[in-house]
Scaffold this active site. Structure first.
Site, PDB file in Angstrom:
ATOM      1  CB  CYS A 126     -10.447  13.643 -28.748  1.00 12.53           C
ATOM      2  SG  CYS A 126     -10.006  14.336 -30.337  1.00 12.53           S
ATOM      3  CG  HIS A 127     -10.528  13.512 -24.662  1.00  9.74           C
ATOM      4  ND1 HIS A 127     -10.694  14.610 -25.453  1.00  9.74           N
ATOM      5  CD2 HIS A 127      -9.234  13.503 -24.292  1.00  9.74           C
ATOM      6  CE1 HIS A 127      -9.541  15.252 -25.540  1.00  9.74           C
ATOM      7  NE2 HIS A 127      -8.645  14.606 -24.849  1.00  9.74           N
ATOM      8  N   GLY A 128     -13.194   9.708 -26.094  1.00  7.83           N
ATOM      9  CA  GLY A 128     -14.118   8.600 -25.910  1.00  7.83           C
ATOM     10  C   GLY A 128     -15.539   8.952 -25.508  1.00  7.83           C
TER      11      GLY A 128
END
Lengths: 419, 173
Positions: free
Chosen positions: B137-139
């Site tokens: 999703c956001h690394g």
């Protein structure tokens, strides 16, 4: 309304109007003096009213067939698409209607920004409008959860987890929102309940929005105060109603284009996969109208910081009337601010674009630059430019730019007093 | 001054007492309305899950559902344990020893909530820069002990309460 001494013609109507002055209200709305120079950017108020009614009507109908249960929701949406008579049409109108609603509201907001419609004496109209916008986002988010597909489920997970960033009580709040220990059936149930409620709250706020508008009257493209009624105004009906109706027709053609030709282009194909709490889709994106805020959230490498900045991006708009120091409303006469306005438009569009891209490399850099400019625009540019800018001369009246030397002495005095 | 003080009389006492009782009454009605949104008894009843771990080979992991959330059960190889324990505490945003994340004597079993501590996505196994998990999703990158190494997540993946019922069964919750 005191200037309207409306007396109904028939005896029955008079009897009723004396007891509930609905006919007086109708007469006020019909005769309402409107600036005669309103351009097509002013038609989006009417278009937005149409959008709200469309969403309520199609939503009530969809609720007759939808089942708000984690085991049945996905299947019931497919049931609507395949079995219910015209179910596909009603659902596509509702889902694309949300996008059209946001398209119209963004145009409406940027129109307000360009022509200074948020400024005194219209601050309360602006603030009520922002409350409507916030409720729209809540309604749209919860509505997107209802089909219980993969994007529904994981979008709900990510957004509700934003609250877990709150220190100390974050986890308790998140659990309370869920009604479970993850996004689950209780979450779906309450989202459906609230999704049904919010449009009616919006409807109430729309009434207040219009009421607050009718106190000072409409702003206009030259942004000056006008005498009402005067040769600068026209009655709302038929002049504005017909213009609004034409704009609405064009808007409906575009709307219908989406519904009939590319009904899924604004959605995400992963939402046609039933929700699976064990697998997160490789690339989670919110609906397009939330992307700029999503980009701001992701531009911060800190969880709480990102959440705070994202909410600030919306709440800073509430104090906009007091951040803008310029006495001139319309950007037509503000050569410097006008350029910054267009930079802001490009900035928000760019944030929307990078919000849809993976948060890495050049996209992360652009998101950070865009975020910084977004806040600079409101915190620095607006107060400073408003203070320093040399504005262009403002016309005495709306008629003046067309009728040479047509400024009335009475109007001129008024303009000199206050812009 | 004395005139002002005189104003505090029996009626003010009645007002204050009425407001207080009224506020308590309103609170007593509002609280059930708020608390009904907390997890109900049916949700709480799902609070434990028993898992048979006899079929998991070293180096492999399974995912089970507990309270609607995924739980990763990974049987780590000696090499993976050694790797997790070789990490310097200074390299960890949320310093925690690998020893503190497993049961003593059962070091090969890593049992943790498969929920990214950023915004709740499920990280993918055997991915990322640290041979552990990676959240798409956001690394956020997690290591082989499930500790956050890089990305926006603030803390390590959570270790739930669990116990070994016998050598082949784990009870989570």
């Amino acid at each position: 309304m005191s200037e309207h001494e409306y007396v109904p013609k028939s005896k029955v109507a008079k009897w009723f109007n004396d007891r509930l002055p609905l006919l007086t209200l109708g007469a006020h709305l019909t005769d309402y003096p409107t600036p005669k120079n309103l351009n097509y950017w002013w038609t989006f108020g009417g278009i937005l009213t149409f959008c709200l009614i469309t969403q309520i009507v199609t939503g009530i109908v969809l609720a007759m067939h939808y089942v708000a249960h984690a085991d049945l929701a996905f299947a019931s949406v497919e049931h609507i698409m395949r079995d219910v008579n015209y179910g596909w049409l009603i659902r596509y109108i509702h889902s694309n209607g949300a996008s059209m609603f946001f398209l119209a509201v963004y145009i409406h907001i940027f129109r307000s920004l360009f022509y200074g419609s948020y400024k005194s004496p219209r601050e309360v109209i602006w603030i009520i409008g922002l409350m409507i916008y916030l409720l729209m986002m809540a309604a749209a988010f919860m509505g997107y959860v209802l089909p219980w597909g993969q994007m529904s489920f994981w979008g709900a997970t990510v957004i509700t987890n934003l609250f877990s960033a709150i220190p100390l009580v974050g986890d308790s709040i998140t659990t309370w929102l869920w009604g479970a220990y993850s996004v689950d059936n209780p979450t779906l149930n309450r989202f459906f309940s609230l999704h049904y409620l919010i449009p009616f709250l919006i409807l109430g706020l729309v009434v207040l929005h219009i009421w607050a508008l009718h106190v000072p009257g409409n702003n206009n493209p030259v942004g000056i105060d006008i005498k009402k009624p005067s040769k600068d105004t026209v009655p709302f009906h038929p002049y504005i109603t017909i213009k609004d109706a034409f704009a609405l027709l064009v808007f409906m053609i575009i709307f219908a284009g989406f519904v009939f030709f590319t009904p899924n282009v604004l959605g995400h194909s992963d939402n046609y996969i039933p929700a699976n709490p064990l697998v997160t889709p490789a690339h989670i994106v919110p609906e397009w109208y939330l992307l700029p805020f999503y980009a701001i959230l992701r531009s911060v490498p800190d969880k709480l910081g990102g959440v705070i900045l994202m909410f600030s991006a919306i709440f800073i708009l509430f104090v906009l009337p007091w951040l803008d120091t310029s006495k001139v409303r319309s950007a037509v006469f503000r050569p410097i601010y006008r350029q910054f306005f267009w930079i802001l438009v490009i900035d928000v569009l760019m944030l929307g674009y990078v919000g849809a891209m993976p948060a890495e490399g050049i996209y992360l850099v652009l998101a950070r630059v865009g975020t910084i400019y977004y806040f600079l625009h409101f915190i620095v540019v607006m107060p400073v430019v408003g203070y320093l800018e040399k504005t262009d001369p403002i016309p005495m009246s709306i008629s003046e730019p067309v009728l040479t030397g047509g400024a009335e002495p009475s109007l001129a005095r008024k303009v000199n007093d206050k812009v | 001054m004395s005139k002002e003080e005189k104003k505090v009389n029996r009626r003010d006492f009645l007002f204050t007492a009425s407001y207080t009782v009224g506020a308590v009454g309103v609170g007593a009605v509002i609280w059930p309305m708020i608390d009904q949104m907390n997890p109900d008894k049916a949700q709480q009843a799902l609070a434990t899950t028993e898992v048979d771990i006899s079929s998991i080979e070293p180096g492999k992991s399974i995912t089970v559902l507990w309270r609607g959330k995924p739980v990763f059960l990974k049987r780590r190889t000696p090499a993976e344990i050694a790797e997790a324990r070789a990490v310097k505490m200074d390299d960890l945003p949320d310093p925690q020893k690998d020893e503190d994340r497993v049961k003593e004597g059962k070091d090969e079993w890593l049992v943790m909530l498969g929920v990214c501590t950023h915004l709740g996505c499920v990280p993918l196994k055997d991915k990322g820069d640290f041979n552990g998990w990676f959240c798409p999703c956001h690394g956020s990158h997690y290591d082989v002990s499930g500790r956050i190494r890089k990305g926006p997540a603030p803390t390590n993946m959570e270790i739930p309460k669990f116990e070994f019922v016998d050598s082949n069964t784990i009870k989570i919750g």
